[in-house]
Design an enzyme around this catalytic site. Structure first.
Site, PDB file in Angstrom:
ATOM      1  N   SER A 107      -0.106 -13.434  -9.399  1.00 31.53           N
ATOM      2  CA  SER A 107       0.156 -14.086  -8.482  1.00 31.53           C
ATOM      3  C   SER A 107       0.179 -15.686  -8.225  1.00 31.53           C
ATOM      4  O   SER A 107       0.981 -15.901  -9.029  1.00 31.53           O
ATOM      5  CB  SER A 107      -1.587 -13.806  -7.219  1.00 31.53           C
ATOM      6  OG  SER A 107      -1.404 -14.239  -5.610  1.00 31.53           O
TER       7      SER A 107
ATOM      8  N   ASP B  72       3.070  -4.720  -1.546  1.00 32.92           N
ATOM      9  CA  ASP B  72       1.961  -6.074  -1.408  1.00 32.92           C
ATOM     10  C   ASP B  72       2.010  -6.726  -0.054  1.00 32.92           C
ATOM     11  O   ASP B  72       2.968  -6.400   0.537  1.00 32.92           O
ATOM     12  CB  ASP B  72       2.643  -7.110  -2.840  1.00 32.92           C
ATOM     13  CG  ASP B  72       1.782  -8.028  -2.610  1.00 32.92           C
ATOM     14  OD1 ASP B  72       0.792  -8.478  -2.305  1.00 32.92           O
ATOM     15  OD2 ASP B  72       1.808  -8.867  -4.238  1.00 32.92           O
TER      16      ASP B  72
ATOM     17  N   HIS C 124      -0.949  -5.181  -3.981  1.00 30.08           N
ATOM     18  CA  HIS C 124      -1.016  -6.815  -4.660  1.00 30.08           C
ATOM     19  C   HIS C 124      -2.741  -6.217  -5.257  1.00 30.08           C
ATOM     20  O   HIS C 124      -2.760  -7.827  -6.222  1.00 30.08           O
ATOM     21  CB  HIS C 124      -2.013  -7.751  -3.385  1.00 30.08           C
ATOM     22  CG  HIS C 124      -1.614  -9.114  -4.616  1.00 30.08           C
ATOM     23  ND1 HIS C 124      -0.791 -10.098  -4.809  1.00 30.08           N
ATOM     24  CD2 HIS C 124      -2.993 -10.148  -5.168  1.00 30.08           C
ATOM     25  CE1 HIS C 124       0.096 -11.405  -4.984  1.00 30.08           C
ATOM     26  NE2 HIS C 124      -1.637 -11.296  -4.766  1.00 30.08           N
TER      27      HIS C 124
END
Ligand SMILES: N[C@@H](CCC(=O)N[C@@H](CS)C(=O)NCC(=O)O)C(=O)O
Length: 290
Positions: free
Chosen positions: A146, A223, A259
């Protein structure tokens, strides 16, 4: 530098350190995994995402199993300075504490308060790692998740002489075009335009940028930061930028994955392997030449 903790896991040892950091003007913690018997293990940096410390990855990813089997050391830094007492630094999860964005802030009060995570990771931490036993700080790769995936991609392009391998999990690929990146660049750098120098899609297009034989990017197809109304991650922009620049990219979508660290722990072995395949080879070449 002081040792905070030490744990055995799979075939090696984690050590958690604290040290007074120049670039971030505070005490920083980081964790290192060294495989048993290593004398000059290549180093894989894992850069974490928003809200993380070095501990999320160490506790949840299970990366040490593959790292010990491949003979790769892992280095896991924190994500921002902490405790410098800046007004507002703890107000939001996506700016300030836990959200350093791997840039050196240009804008006050952040610049004077140690928001210099680019220098911290690429230079200060690298020099500390150089003094650790069992690792070869000159043979290093980057990965991350991320915000940390953004850090991995951008630092690899900016410092190609320091990193011989780069991969990422659900990276923020195009931060000048997503709300997380816009907020970070306006706050730390003073404008979104100034963030172009920290945007993987822009950096890959620059011809002085490093080129890698391949870049591995894994992305959960479910995600929550990809499939919502707002795409924070923009992997397809990175695919288009890599295609245009002639940079080979292996972008893989995984149905059902979100995620979280459930996604990271499922695919982290592939990232350790990806780095090991390149760094061990690199290492062999270096030793063969000497
Ligand atoms: N707290 C945020 C999300 C923050 C988040 O998902 N952080 C990711 C990195 S971007 C993470 O790894 N969190 C820590 C963890 O899962 O252990 C929200 O609720 O929107």
């Amino acid at each position: 530098m002081k040792q905070l903790a030490r744990w055995r896991q799979f075939g090696g040892w984690w050590t958690r350190y604290a040290h007074d950091a120049r670039s971030t003007k505070c005490e920083m913690t980081f964790s290192v995994f060294v495989p048993d018997g290593a004398t000059a293990a290549p180093t894989l940096y894992y850069l974490s995402g928003l809200t993380c410390t070095d501990e999320n990855f160490v506790h949840k990813a299970g990366a040490a199993r593959q790292a010990s089997s491949r003979g790769v050391a892992l280095v896991v830094p924190d994500t921002s300075p902490r405790g410098n007492g800046l007004a507002g630094e703890d107000d939001a999860y996506d700016f300030g504490t836990g959200a350093g964005f791997y840039v050196d802030a240009l804008q006050e009060p952040w610049a004077s308060a140690g928001y210099k995570m680019e220098s911290y990771v690429a230079t200060e931490l690298r020099d500390l790692v150089d003094g650790l036993e069992g690792v070869d700080a000159d043979n290093a790769g980057l990965t991350g998740h991320s915000m940390g995936g953004h850090g991995a991609l951008t630092l690899a392009f900016k410092y190609p002489d320091r990193y011989a391998s780069v991969s990422a999990l659900a990276p923020i690929c195009n931060p000048t075009r997503c709300p997380w990146g816009v907020k970070a660049f306006e706050g730390y750098l003073g404008s979104v335009d100034a963030g172009e120098d920290h945007d993987a899609c822009k950096l890959v297009a620059k011809h002085e940028t490093g080129r890698f034989d391949s870049i591995l990017v894994d992305q959960g197809a479910e995600d929550q930061f990809l499939v919502g109304d707002i795409d924070q991650l923009r992997p397809e922009s990175f695919r288009a930028a890599c295609d245009k620049a002639g940079q080979n990219l292996n972008l893989r979508y995984h149905p059902g994955f979100d995620h979280s660290y459930f996604f990271i722990s499922t695919f982290i072995d592939d990232h350790v392997d990806f780095a090991a395949d390149r760094l061990l080879n690199n290492n062999n070449k270096k030793h063969a030449a000497s």
